[in-house]
Design a protein around this motif. Structure first.
Motif, PDB file in Angstrom:
ATOM      1  N   GLY A 115       0.809  -1.219   0.000  1.00 35.48           N
ATOM      2  CA  GLY A 115       0.000   0.000   0.000  1.00 35.48           C
ATOM      3  C   GLY A 115       0.835   1.259   0.000  1.00 35.48           C
ATOM      4  O   GLY A 115       0.475   2.260  -0.643  1.00 35.48           O
ATOM      5  N   GLU A 116       1.973   1.236   0.713  1.00 32.43           N
ATOM      6  CA  GLU A 116       2.871   2.401   0.715  1.00 32.43           C
ATOM      7  C   GLU A 116       3.475   2.607  -0.672  1.00 32.43           C
ATOM      8  O   GLU A 116       3.618   3.748  -1.130  1.00 32.43           O
ATOM      9  N   LYS A 117       3.839   1.504  -1.332  1.00 27.63           N
ATOM     10  CA  LYS A 117       4.440   1.600  -2.664  1.00 27.63           C
ATOM     11  C   LYS A 117       3.455   2.198  -3.664  1.00 27.63           C
ATOM     12  O   LYS A 117       3.855   2.776  -4.677  1.00 27.63           O
ATOM     13  N   LEU A 122       1.440   4.866   5.717  1.00 27.60           N
ATOM     14  CA  LEU A 122       1.404   3.928   6.832  1.00 27.60           C
ATOM     15  C   LEU A 122       1.243   4.704   8.129  1.00 27.60           C
ATOM     16  O   LEU A 122       2.048   5.587   8.428  1.00 27.60           O
ATOM     17  N   GLN A 123       0.208   4.387   8.888  1.00 34.14           N
ATOM     18  CA  GLN A 123      -0.031   5.076  10.156  1.00 34.14           C
ATOM     19  C   GLN A 123      -0.033   4.075  11.303  1.00 34.14           C
ATOM     20  O   GLN A 123      -0.829   3.138  11.337  1.00 34.14           O
ATOM     21  N   LEU A 124       0.898   4.278  12.244  1.00 25.14           N
ATOM     22  CA  LEU A 124       0.950   3.450  13.440  1.00 25.14           C
ATOM     23  C   LEU A 124       0.007   4.062  14.473  1.00 25.14           C
ATOM     24  O   LEU A 124       0.254   5.158  14.971  1.00 25.14           O
ATOM     25  N   ALA A 150      -2.093  -4.044   2.156  1.00 22.75           N
ATOM     26  CA  ALA A 150      -2.447  -3.270   0.971  1.00 22.75           C
ATOM     27  C   ALA A 150      -3.117  -1.956   1.348  1.00 22.75           C
ATOM     28  O   ALA A 150      -3.451  -1.706   2.515  1.00 22.75           O
ATOM     29  N   MET A 151      -3.328  -1.118   0.357  1.00 24.29           N
ATOM     30  CA  MET A 151      -4.004   0.168   0.558  1.00 24.29           C
ATOM     31  C   MET A 151      -5.376  -0.061   1.179  1.00 24.29           C
ATOM     32  O   MET A 151      -6.157  -0.892   0.728  1.00 24.29           O
ATOM     33  N   GLY A 152      -5.658   0.673   2.262  1.00 23.14           N
ATOM     34  CA  GLY A 152      -6.956   0.584   2.915  1.00 23.14           C
ATOM     35  C   GLY A 152      -7.071  -0.539   3.924  1.00 23.14           C
ATOM     36  O   GLY A 152      -8.095  -0.669   4.598  1.00 23.14           O
ATOM     37  N   GLU A 153      -6.030  -1.359   4.068  1.00 19.45           N
ATOM     38  CA  GLU A 153      -6.074  -2.462   5.012  1.00 19.45           C
ATOM     39  C   GLU A 153      -5.421  -2.067   6.338  1.00 19.45           C
ATOM     40  O   GLU A 153      -4.693  -1.074   6.429  1.00 19.45           O
ATOM     41  N   HIS A 154      -5.688  -2.877   7.350  1.00 20.25           N
ATOM     42  CA  HIS A 154      -5.101  -2.603   8.664  1.00 20.25           C
ATOM     43  C   HIS A 154      -4.787  -3.916   9.385  1.00 20.25           C
ATOM     44  O   HIS A 154      -5.272  -4.977   8.989  1.00 20.25           O
ATOM     45  N   LEU A 155      -4.002  -3.806  10.431  1.00 23.98           N
ATOM     46  CA  LEU A 155      -3.715  -4.937  11.309  1.00 23.98           C
ATOM     47  C   LEU A 155      -4.237  -4.607  12.698  1.00 23.98           C
ATOM     48  O   LEU A 155      -4.143  -3.462  13.149  1.00 23.98           O
ATOM     49  N   SER A 156      -4.798  -5.609  13.353  1.00 21.72           N
ATOM     50  CA  SER A 156      -5.321  -5.442  14.705  1.00 21.72           C
ATOM     51  C   SER A 156      -4.461  -6.220  15.696  1.00 21.72           C
ATOM     52  O   SER A 156      -3.560  -6.978  15.317  1.00 21.72           O
TER      53      SER A 156
END
Length: 214
Positions: A115-117, A122-124, A150-156
């Motif tokens: 997503g960054e590419k 990227l937001q922590l 990817a763009m629009g995805e996140h990790l929990s």
């Protein structure tokens, strides 16, 4: 035990005495907790303390308490000057190595997300998480691999890969990192909402901890 910190005994002092201690390059502190007959007033070399705080502030360290021998402790409180941010006083809590404890672990990002590419940001959201484990199992940091994000995805929190014996005690659905669309496609209110959610989760945890500290 990750490190050893040398301390010196001190008497209960006046404000003037405390200033003299600091002028000598030392920081006044106190050690308390189970296994100690009473709180012990100490002073610590300011440079050694600064090194400990930079490397792993949540580590279990060993101190040789004057008159009480060597004990495992963790930092329990830190007072700083409001303007200079210089450390003015530190509290250490004596712990039992055979009992689980609650503490914080730093999050460390690894990898570069697709997503960054593609131009995303990227937001922590969380910089650390609250964990429970035996003192010997406290990690220096928990790695967060974003190489498949990817763009629009996140990790929990539920996506974290933890070492054996370590449990995160916050809501598993709490977002820790996300790849945001370019700023023009996302409002400031949306960014604030994500940050507010993480802050609210932290406050709930601290409120629970306030009645759980022994």
């Amino acid at each position: 035990m990750s490190s050893t910190l040398m301390v010196q005994a001190r008497t209960i002092a006046s404000k003037g005495d405390l200033r003299n201690i600091r002028s000598e390059g030392k920081i006044p502190g106190v050690i308390y907790g189970k296994g100690l007959a009473s709180p012990t007033n100490i002073s610590i070399d300011a440079k050694e303390l600064a090194l400990m705080l930079r490397s792993h502030a949540n580590a279990v360290i060993e101190v040789d308490i004057p008159g009480a021998g060597k004990h495992p402790v963790m930092m329990a409180g830190l007072q700083r000057d409001a303007l200079s941010r210089q450390v003015m006083h530190i509290d250490f809590h004596r712990i039992n190595m055979n009992e689980k404890i609650k503490t914080a672990a730093r999050l460390e990002i690894t990898g570069v997300s697709p997503g960054e590419k593609e131009g995303g940001m990227l937001q922590l959201i969380l910089h650390e998480v609250e964990i429970e484990c035996y003192p010997k199992d406290i990690p220096e940091s928990i790695f967060v691999d974003v190489s498949n994000l990817a763009m629009g995805e996140h990790l929990s929190i539920s996506d974290l890969k933890l070492t054996a014996g370590v449990e995160v005690i916050q809501d598993p659905s709490t977002v820790i990192v996300a790849v945001l669309a370019p700023q023009k496609e996302r409002t400031e209110e949306q960014l604030d909402a994500m940050a507010d959610e993480a802050e609210e989760d932290r406050k709930h945890y601290e409120a629970a901890q306030a009645v759980d500290i022994s």
